[in-house]
Design an enzyme around this catalytic site. Structure first.
Site, PDB file in Angstrom:
ATOM      1  N   SER A 109      24.018 -43.226  12.448  1.00  0.00           N
ATOM      2  CA  SER A 109      24.568 -42.463  13.299  1.00  0.00           C
ATOM      3  C   SER A 109      25.141 -43.221  14.630  1.00  0.00           C
ATOM      4  O   SER A 109      25.172 -42.331  15.622  1.00  0.00           O
ATOM      5  CB  SER A 109      23.495 -41.275  13.552  1.00  0.00           C
ATOM      6  OG  SER A 109      22.411 -41.839  14.159  1.00  0.00           O
TER       7      SER A 109
ATOM      8  N   ILE B 255      15.157 -36.612  14.900  1.00  0.00           N
ATOM      9  CA  ILE B 255      15.174 -35.185  14.806  1.00  0.00           C
ATOM     10  C   ILE B 255      14.422 -34.831  13.702  1.00  0.00           C
ATOM     11  O   ILE B 255      13.649 -33.645  13.527  1.00  0.00           O
ATOM     12  CB  ILE B 255      16.516 -34.864  14.214  1.00  0.00           C
ATOM     13  CG1 ILE B 255      17.416 -35.365  15.605  1.00  0.00           C
ATOM     14  CG2 ILE B 255      16.660 -33.252  14.279  1.00  0.00           C
ATOM     15  CD1 ILE B 255      18.874 -35.221  15.497  1.00  0.00           C
TER      16      ILE B 255
ATOM     17  N   TYR C 220      31.827 -42.621  11.423  1.00  0.00           N
ATOM     18  CA  TYR C 220      30.556 -41.997  11.464  1.00  0.00           C
ATOM     19  C   TYR C 220      30.890 -40.391  11.036  1.00  0.00           C
ATOM     20  O   TYR C 220      30.400 -39.822  10.141  1.00  0.00           O
ATOM     21  CB  TYR C 220      29.903 -41.927  12.681  1.00  0.00           C
ATOM     22  CG  TYR C 220      28.696 -41.144  12.783  1.00  0.00           C
ATOM     23  CD1 TYR C 220      27.872 -41.015  12.133  1.00  0.00           C
ATOM     24  CD2 TYR C 220      28.794 -40.039  13.976  1.00  0.00           C
ATOM     25  CE1 TYR C 220      26.751 -40.103  12.129  1.00  0.00           C
ATOM     26  CE2 TYR C 220      27.802 -38.925  14.156  1.00  0.00           C
ATOM     27  CZ  TYR C 220      26.803 -39.219  13.101  1.00  0.00           C
ATOM     28  OH  TYR C 220      25.728 -38.044  13.308  1.00  0.00           O
TER      29      TYR C 220
END
Ligand code: UDP
Length: 333
Positions: free
Chosen positions: A79, A15, A143
């Protein structure tokens, strides 16, 4: 236009690299900070790369001494939901301690604006079909818990130090910008769409559907897929938002439409023009049955207008990336 100097932490990743492309295309000055543990040097195509680690405060200090940043966008994280359950300390260290170190460097160098990569995993198992920002936050894996802890710190930092922040809770980031040479490139790929496309491309092991006995219309998990370029747009809008708003804010980002794992497989089969082999496997720990966003708040307050509102073009952009990956694309483990 108001040119901003932006530090993108994690800008060599999936990202973050799309964020760098967006900011550079809109005239901003980008610097990428990354430890290259999962990111790729070759994905840093816009701006300088500073190799530094959030868990090494001295390397962070050197980065902040190089120049004065107007804002930080923070994408560095571990992640993987499954890994977070088996190795929780790693997740709290990277996502909480790492973020604290970054915040401390920002405080010392008087950088007062932060856009944070958060996640739908902060909500846990949804109690409503569509999740808005008022939905309770009860993460069901380390997470999600680590990201929520970081969000909590931003609220405290707003009071104590005047930090302005926007946490963007992505639902399922997907898609690529192959024309700009960037896309999803994980050495250990766990995400559905890349795995579906790999199953279409190789004669390797079939795709596994993790559970077909969920209480959903076809028994498989439902997710809300949002294109990575639309996520980048939202981050840029968050910068403008912080010009006018103090405090810590959070927004959900998704297209507002859920697709089951089976529906994703069938949409991908249409895109690639062939059936995709799969097998049913046990449920994956930590997966909520359904996650669908209301992004009304982002649309109203940030002025966010996603451009990739249909699933097929999102998958098609990922397909163009995966079928002709760059030379630096990692071999899958
Ligand atoms: N999934 C699957 N097979 C895979 C990868 C994912 O069935 O090879 C399922 C996963 O269990 C979840 C959904 O696809 O229900 C989306 O998973 P992904 O890892 O892409 O994103 P997450 O929702 O965990 O962030």
């Amino acid at each position: 236009m108001d040119v901003k100097k932006i530090l993108i932490c994690g800008g060599a990743g999936y990202i973050g690299s799309h964020m760098a492309q967006w900011l550079a295309a809109h005239g901003h000055v980008v610097t990428v900070l990354d430890n290259l543990s999962t990111g790729h040097q070759d994905a840093v195509r816009w701006g300088e790369l500073i190799q530094a680690d959030l868990l090494d405060p001295a390397s962070l200090e050197r980065a902040f001494l190089q120049q004065r940043f107007d804002a930080v966008m923070h994408f560095c994280a571990r992640s993987l939901v499954g890994e977070s359950i088996t190795k929780p300390y790693r997740y709290y260290a990277a996502n909480v301690t790492g973020t604290l170190n970054l915040l401390e460097a920002m405080r010392r160098h008087r950088v007062q604006r932060l856009v944070f990569s958060s996640t739908a995993a902060v909500f846990g198992n949804p109690i409503r079909e569509v999740i808005d920002e008022e939905h309770p936050t009860f993460p069901i894996n380390p997470y999600g818990a680590s990201k929520l802890m970081a969000e909590r710190v931003f609220a405290d930092a707003a009071h104590a130090y005047g930090l302005r922040s926007v946490a963007l809770r992505y639902f399922n980031a997907a898609g690529a910008l192959p024309e700009h040479g960037i896309g999803e490139a994980h050495a250990c790929e766990t995400h559905l769409i890349p795995n579906v496309l790999r199953a279409a491309l190789t004669d390797g092991p079939a795709l596994k559907i993790f559970g077909d006995d969920y209480a959903t219309h076809d028994g498989t998990c439902i997710r809300d897929y949002v294109h990575v370029q639309d996520l980048a747009q939202a981050h840029a809008l968050a910068l403008d938002f912080m010009d006018k708003h103090e405090g810590a804010h959070a927004f959900n980002l998704g297209n507002g439409q859920g697709f089951s794992v089976r529906e994703v497989i069938s949409a991908a089969a249409s895109v690639v023009g062939k059936a995709i082999p799969y097998e049913i496997a046990p449920r994956r720990a930590g997966d909520p049955p359904s996650l669908v966003a209301s992004s009304q708040k982002a649309r109203e307050l940030l002025g966010w207008q996603p451009q990739w509102t249909e699933l097929a073009p999102i998958i098609e952009s990922a397909w163009r990336w995966h079928r002709a990956p760059p030379s630096w694309f990692p071999t899958q483990q």
